[in-house]
Design a protein around this motif. Sequence first.
Motif, PDB file in Angstrom:
ATOM      1  N   PRO A 139       0.790  -1.269  -0.348  1.00  0.00           N
ATOM      2  CA  PRO A 139      -0.152   0.275   0.050  1.00  0.00           C
ATOM      3  C   PRO A 139       0.550   0.915   0.143  1.00  0.00           C
ATOM      4  N   ALA A 140       0.274   2.157  -0.682  1.00  0.00           N
ATOM      5  CA  ALA A 140       1.103   3.648  -1.345  1.00  0.00           C
ATOM      6  C   ALA A 140       1.453   4.149   0.769  1.00  0.00           C
ATOM      7  N   ASP A 141      -0.096   4.303   1.228  1.00  0.00           N
ATOM      8  CA  ASP A 141      -0.563   4.424   2.203  1.00  0.00           C
ATOM      9  C   ASP A 141      -0.670   3.827   2.868  1.00  0.00           C
ATOM     10  N   PRO A 142      -0.861   3.437   4.129  1.00  0.00           N
ATOM     11  CA  PRO A 142      -1.223   1.797   5.044  1.00  0.00           C
ATOM     12  C   PRO A 142      -2.361   1.900   5.957  1.00  0.00           C
ATOM     13  N   SER A 143      -2.443   3.721   5.877  1.00  0.00           N
ATOM     14  CA  SER A 143      -3.454   4.011   6.754  1.00  0.00           C
ATOM     15  C   SER A 143      -5.195   3.805   5.642  1.00  0.00           C
ATOM     16  N   LYS A 144      -4.375   3.846   4.472  1.00  0.00           N
ATOM     17  CA  LYS A 144      -5.405   3.908   3.605  1.00  0.00           C
ATOM     18  C   LYS A 144      -6.165   2.667   2.885  1.00  0.00           C
ATOM     19  N   GLU A 145      -4.991   1.152   3.448  1.00  0.00           N
ATOM     20  CA  GLU A 145      -5.206  -0.052   2.890  1.00  0.00           C
ATOM     21  C   GLU A 145      -6.816  -0.706   3.220  1.00  0.00           C
ATOM     22  N   LYS A 146      -7.419  -0.167   3.713  1.00  0.00           N
ATOM     23  CA  LYS A 146      -8.841  -0.520   3.945  1.00  0.00           C
ATOM     24  C   LYS A 146      -9.923  -0.035   2.997  1.00  0.00           C
ATOM     25  N   ASP A 147      -9.547   0.938   2.289  1.00  0.00           N
ATOM     26  CA  ASP A 147     -10.411   1.638   0.882  1.00  0.00           C
ATOM     27  C   ASP A 147     -10.269   0.295   0.028  1.00  0.00           C
ATOM     28  N   VAL A 148      -9.504   0.158  -0.174  1.00  0.00           N
ATOM     29  CA  VAL A 148      -9.093  -1.755  -0.937  1.00  0.00           C
ATOM     30  C   VAL A 148     -10.155  -2.926  -0.965  1.00  0.00           C
ATOM     31  N   PRO A 149     -10.733  -2.992  -0.357  1.00  0.00           N
ATOM     32  CA  PRO A 149     -11.103  -4.815   0.170  1.00  0.00           C
ATOM     33  C   PRO A 149     -10.435  -6.269  -0.571  1.00  0.00           C
ATOM     34  N   HIS A 150      -9.892  -6.328  -0.148  1.00  0.00           N
ATOM     35  CA  HIS A 150      -9.518  -7.879  -0.364  1.00  0.00           C
ATOM     36  C   HIS A 150      -8.443  -7.514  -1.175  1.00  0.00           C
ATOM     37  N   ALA A 151      -8.023  -7.104  -1.252  1.00  0.00           N
ATOM     38  CA  ALA A 151      -6.723  -6.399  -2.667  1.00  0.00           C
ATOM     39  C   ALA A 151      -5.897  -7.262  -2.264  1.00  0.00           C
ATOM     40  N   VAL A 152      -5.172  -7.372  -1.084  1.00  0.00           N
ATOM     41  CA  VAL A 152      -3.766  -8.269  -1.215  1.00  0.00           C
ATOM     42  C   VAL A 152      -4.350  -9.838  -1.507  1.00  0.00           C
ATOM     43  N   TYR A 153      -5.462  -9.973  -0.913  1.00  0.00           N
ATOM     44  CA  TYR A 153      -6.470 -11.383  -1.128  1.00  0.00           C
ATOM     45  C   TYR A 153      -6.409 -11.783  -2.506  1.00  0.00           C
ATOM     46  N   TYR A 154      -6.476 -11.403  -3.448  1.00  0.00           N
ATOM     47  CA  TYR A 154      -6.253 -11.186  -4.780  1.00  0.00           C
ATOM     48  C   TYR A 154      -5.608 -11.496  -5.591  1.00  0.00           C
ATOM     49  N   ALA A 155      -4.499 -11.050  -5.034  1.00  0.00           N
ATOM     50  CA  ALA A 155      -3.315 -10.337  -5.267  1.00  0.00           C
ATOM     51  C   ALA A 155      -2.425 -11.928  -5.553  1.00  0.00           C
ATOM     52  N   VAL A 156      -2.486 -12.069  -3.800  1.00  0.00           N
ATOM     53  CA  VAL A 156      -1.878 -14.077  -3.849  1.00  0.00           C
ATOM     54  C   VAL A 156      -2.455 -15.554  -3.905  1.00  0.00           C
ATOM     55  N   GLU A 157      -4.041 -14.806  -4.552  1.00  0.00           N
ATOM     56  CA  GLU A 157      -5.141 -16.377  -3.662  1.00  0.00           C
ATOM     57  C   GLU A 157      -4.417 -17.361  -4.573  1.00  0.00           C
ATOM     58  N   SER A 158      -3.748 -16.782  -5.705  1.00  0.00           N
ATOM     59  CA  SER A 158      -3.695 -18.080  -6.972  1.00  0.00           C
ATOM     60  C   SER A 158      -1.870 -18.381  -6.810  1.00  0.00           C
ATOM     61  N   ASP A 159      -1.355 -17.646  -6.193  1.00  0.00           N
ATOM     62  CA  ASP A 159       0.035 -17.852  -5.583  1.00  0.00           C
ATOM     63  C   ASP A 159      -0.208 -18.606  -5.043  1.00  0.00           C
ATOM     64  N   PHE A 160      -0.896 -18.687  -4.079  1.00  0.00           N
ATOM     65  CA  PHE A 160      -0.848 -19.487  -2.071  1.00  0.00           C
ATOM     66  C   PHE A 160      -1.669 -21.403  -2.991  1.00  0.00           C
ATOM     67  N   ALA A 161      -2.965 -20.777  -4.316  1.00  0.00           N
ATOM     68  CA  ALA A 161      -3.633 -21.950  -4.707  1.00  0.00           C
ATOM     69  C   ALA A 161      -2.680 -22.696  -5.053  1.00  0.00           C
ATOM     70  N   THR A 162      -1.183 -22.730  -6.014  1.00  0.00           N
ATOM     71  CA  THR A 162      -0.539 -23.686  -6.812  1.00  0.00           C
ATOM     72  C   THR A 162       0.537 -23.299  -5.558  1.00  0.00           C
ATOM     73  N   ILE A 163       1.271 -23.044  -4.717  1.00  0.00           N
ATOM     74  CA  ILE A 163       2.225 -23.868  -3.830  1.00  0.00           C
ATOM     75  C   ILE A 163       1.254 -24.615  -3.281  1.00  0.00           C
ATOM     76  N   ASN A 164      -0.020 -24.679  -2.501  1.00  0.00           N
ATOM     77  CA  ASN A 164      -0.232 -25.600  -2.406  1.00  0.00           C
ATOM     78  C   ASN A 164      -0.164 -27.090  -2.515  1.00  0.00           C
ATOM     79  N   ASP A 165      -0.753 -26.861  -4.233  1.00  0.00           N
ATOM     80  CA  ASP A 165      -1.127 -27.773  -5.235  1.00  0.00           C
ATOM     81  C   ASP A 165       0.532 -28.792  -5.317  1.00  0.00           C
ATOM     82  N   LEU A 166       1.245 -28.179  -5.428  1.00  0.00           N
ATOM     83  CA  LEU A 166       2.858 -28.256  -5.641  1.00  0.00           C
ATOM     84  C   LEU A 166       3.269 -28.852  -3.980  1.00  0.00           C
TER      85      LEU A 166
END
Lengths: 188, 130
Positions: A139-166
């Motif tokens: 986040p550019a401004d950590p205090s405003k991270e809640k303005d973009v809900p689920h952004a972190v989850y969307y960014a890493v969910e595929s990678d975590f799924a790949t790691i889980n498969d491996l």
Amino acid sequence: MTNDIAIIQTALDSVRAILAEPFWRRFDFWLSFIASAGGVVFSIMAFSEARKAKRAATEAGRIVKIQTVAIELTEIAQKLGSMDTNIQFNEARDLLAELSRRLRRAISAFAKDPDLGDTIAALRDALTTAKKSLNSVRPADPSKEKDVPHAVYYAVESDFATINDLVADLLGLFERKSINMGDEDAKT
Amino acid sequence: MPKPDAGEFLEYVKKIGEAARNGTMEWSRANPTTLVHTQVGPQRARIVIQRVDRPVREQSPLGGVRQRVIKQYVFQVTQGPANIQMLSMDGSDDEHINQALETLYETVSQSISRKGLDFLKSLIPPDQPK
């Protein structure tokens, strides 16, 4: 005097006869030979058994190590599957750091194993990719991270799924390895 | 949440792109891959568009498995200070939507960059006459 000479002569003749006899015709030779040969055979057998025991102990140690790693991978898989959709950047960073450390520690000993090497290399690549994905939502401004809900989850969910498969692939390969080692032990 | 009509949504996406281009909708960058438009006032809302690089593992023609990264886009509309989700569209569900969101993302990204450059330009003292 003549009798003494005759007795001595007879004794000398007996000794000469004994010395003239070939050693392999003598009973005491064969007795000691058989005893020595038996000792050598038992020494060889003992050496062979000791070597088998050492091999079995080494394999048992490897099986224990594999089972320990399998338990660790199972715990990691459970952690990967329970990521919250509202995860924040710093939580995801800490989670990824922990997973990366535990995974690398568990798999590094098997990196050159011909059965596991490819999967381990893919897993390491997946961890690197996950880190890049997470950095892309720093986040550019950590205090405003809640303005973009689920952004972190969307960014890493595929990678975590790949790691889980491996990780699941690795668990299967470890299980097969344990079974193969058990079969080899049974054969010997 | 039932899926909204794709055609209607694509129309709105086009209009948002035009508004971003002509500056009637202000956007900001929340992080390197997420763009936000915040509307204040009685109807407080946010529009978020995020680029997600998703790894895809596929068989390589030379044998083995290789990893390829594909770009997909997520579009969200939230309402109020509690960020109640009103609309969410994922480009992975529909290629047409993904392409439209990609166009919107590029347009908005360029408008943000343009705004940044114009601001930078305003800070630089004008050339002194010789």
